[in-house]
Design a protein around this motif. Sequence first.
Motif, short mmCIF file in Angstrom:
data_model
loop_
_atom_site.label_atom_id
_atom_site.label_comp_id
_atom_site.label_asym_id
_atom_site.label_seq_id
_atom_site.Cartn_x
_atom_site.Cartn_y
_atom_site.Cartn_z
N GLU A 159 1.67 44.11 72.36
CA GLU A 159 2.54 44.68 71.33
C GLU A 159 2.69 46.19 71.52
OE1 GLU A 159 0.87 40.89 70.05
OE2 GLU A 159 -0.06 42.75 70.76
N ALA A 160 1.58 46.86 71.75
CA ALA A 160 1.63 48.31 71.95
C ALA A 160 2.36 48.67 73.24
CB ALA A 160 0.21 48.88 71.98
N LEU A 161 2.21 47.83 74.25
CA LEU A 161 2.88 48.09 75.53
C LEU A 161 4.39 47.94 75.39
CD1 LEU A 161 2.67 48.69 78.52
CD2 LEU A 161 2.26 46.26 78.92
N LEU A 162 4.84 46.88 74.74
CA LEU A 162 6.28 46.67 74.55
C LEU A 162 6.87 47.75 73.66
CD1 LEU A 162 6.38 42.78 74.20
CD2 LEU A 162 7.02 44.18 76.18
N ALA A 163 6.11 48.18 72.66
CA ALA A 163 6.58 49.25 71.79
C ALA A 163 6.75 50.55 72.57
CB ALA A 163 5.61 49.46 70.63
N ALA A 164 5.82 50.83 73.47
CA ALA A 164 5.91 52.03 74.30
C ALA A 164 7.12 51.94 75.23
CB ALA A 164 4.63 52.21 75.11
N PHE A 165 7.40 50.75 75.76
CA PHE A 165 8.56 50.55 76.62
C PHE A 165 9.84 50.82 75.85
CE2 PHE A 165 6.53 49.13 80.36
CZ PHE A 165 7.51 48.93 81.32
N ARG A 166 9.91 50.30 74.64
CA ARG A 166 11.12 50.48 73.83
C ARG A 166 11.32 51.96 73.50
NH1 ARG A 166 9.24 45.66 71.33
NH2 ARG A 166 8.23 46.89 69.69
N GLU A 167 10.23 52.63 73.18
CA GLU A 167 10.33 54.04 72.80
C GLU A 167 10.70 54.92 73.99
OE1 GLU A 167 7.71 57.37 70.32
OE2 GLU A 167 6.96 55.33 70.61
N ALA A 168 10.17 54.56 75.17
CA ALA A 168 10.46 55.35 76.36
C ALA A 168 11.88 55.11 76.84
CB ALA A 168 9.46 55.03 77.46
N GLY A 169 12.31 53.85 76.79
CA GLY A 169 13.67 53.49 77.19
C GLY A 169 13.83 53.34 78.69
N GLY A 170 14.36 52.18 79.12
CA GLY A 170 14.66 51.95 80.54
C GLY A 170 13.40 51.79 81.38
N PRO A 171 13.55 51.74 82.71
CA PRO A 171 12.38 51.67 83.59
C PRO A 171 11.48 52.89 83.37
CG PRO A 171 14.40 51.21 84.80
CD PRO A 171 14.81 51.71 83.46
N VAL A 172 10.19 52.63 83.26
CA VAL A 172 9.25 53.71 82.99
C VAL A 172 8.10 53.65 84.00
CG1 VAL A 172 9.78 53.82 80.54
CG2 VAL A 172 7.96 52.32 81.34
N HIS A 173 7.37 54.73 84.07
CA HIS A 173 6.21 54.80 84.96
C HIS A 173 5.00 54.23 84.22
CE1 HIS A 173 2.83 56.66 87.18
NE2 HIS A 173 3.63 56.52 88.21
N VAL A 174 4.46 53.14 84.77
CA VAL A 174 3.27 52.50 84.20
C VAL A 174 2.10 52.75 85.14
CG1 VAL A 174 2.30 50.38 83.28
CG2 VAL A 174 4.77 50.73 83.22
N GLN A 175 0.96 53.11 84.56
CA GLN A 175 -0.21 53.43 85.37
C GLN A 175 -1.46 52.92 84.68
OE1 GLN A 175 -0.51 57.58 86.78
NE2 GLN A 175 -2.67 57.57 86.15
N THR A 176 -2.41 52.49 85.48
CA THR A 176 -3.70 52.13 84.91
C THR A 176 -4.33 53.37 84.28
OG1 THR A 176 -4.53 52.43 87.17
CG2 THR A 176 -4.24 50.17 86.40
N ASP A 177 -4.97 53.20 83.14
CA ASP A 177 -5.63 54.31 82.45
C ASP A 177 -7.02 54.44 83.05
OD1 ASP A 177 -6.76 56.14 80.71
OD2 ASP A 177 -5.68 55.34 78.97
N MET A 178 -7.22 55.50 83.84
CA MET A 178 -8.46 55.64 84.59
C MET A 178 -9.54 56.41 83.84
SD MET A 178 -7.43 53.79 86.95
CE MET A 178 -9.03 53.73 87.73
N ARG A 179 -9.29 56.76 82.59
CA ARG A 179 -10.35 57.39 81.80
C ARG A 179 -11.50 56.39 81.63
NH1 ARG A 179 -7.37 59.04 76.50
NH2 ARG A 179 -6.49 56.96 76.88
N ALA A 180 -12.71 56.87 81.72
CA ALA A 180 -13.87 55.97 81.81
C ALA A 180 -13.96 54.99 80.65
CB ALA A 180 -15.15 56.80 81.91
N HIS A 181 -13.73 55.45 79.42
CA HIS A 181 -13.89 54.57 78.27
C HIS A 181 -12.77 53.54 78.18
CE1 HIS A 181 -11.02 57.51 76.96
NE2 HIS A 181 -10.93 57.06 75.73
N MET A 182 -11.75 53.66 79.01
CA MET A 182 -10.66 52.69 79.05
C MET A 182 -10.70 51.82 80.30
SD MET A 182 -8.73 52.87 76.40
CE MET A 182 -8.88 53.86 74.91
#
Length: 266
Positions: A159-182
Amino acid sequence: MYNGVTAAFGTMHGKEEAVAPVFAELLGVEVYVPELDTDQFGTFSGEVPRRGTALEAAREKARLAMKKSGLALGLASEGSFGPHRSFPLVAEHHELLLWRDEERWLEIVEHHIGLDTNYSSGVLTAEELPAFLRQARFPSHAVMVKSGDFVRKGIRTEEALLAAFREAGGPVHVQTDMRAHMNPTRMEVLRVLAERLAHRLLQPCPDCSCPGWGLVRSVNGLPCESCRVPTPLVQYDVLGCGCCGKEQLRPRGTQASAMYCHICNP
């Protein structure tokens, strides 16, 4: 030597969960995490470029934690992710864990370089997401979405991922979150690295008894078994002391296979 002391850990991303239990069990060291902003030294999302090398960033984190806490012992780690140096199509994880002892003017660093990472990124459409998420080990491992100045980190639900896609609009840059707690995979690497550093701190220098005797660098040039020309393989490991400077050479082998020789196997 460090039993019963407290060390300040320069982190704001929960790395102490991997490191503190190891240091308590093996060294008797309590790890304290002061409130500080380590993002000022660089972020994986690119909002803040890392100043200097990974080692310099880790050193600044440890110094900040020590200053904030008033402690003479410090810990910090720094991770780097990208294409493997020899196999560009594979991702590489380089993690370092640093120990600082101001009273002894001592700095010990242990490194991990391996392929045990889910690091990945790309400009994706919503249709391309499922394959990326499987590779990224989502949702146990978080992802982030970026588009221009738009950044959403720590995404762990569809849900949060699709919401971020809609807010960003169009093809977006997706990346693994490399922060340790994530990123549980990175957390496990930190735990293993903490064990390695703790065991090293248990090793005294044979000359001055300062803690931290261990590998300081390696020397390439293992001779080819056929022509004896030096190859890129390691010939010696150099063990050393961070206090008195004593060093010892430890041979890694006697000869290298001709397959690694630029003369015999050009």
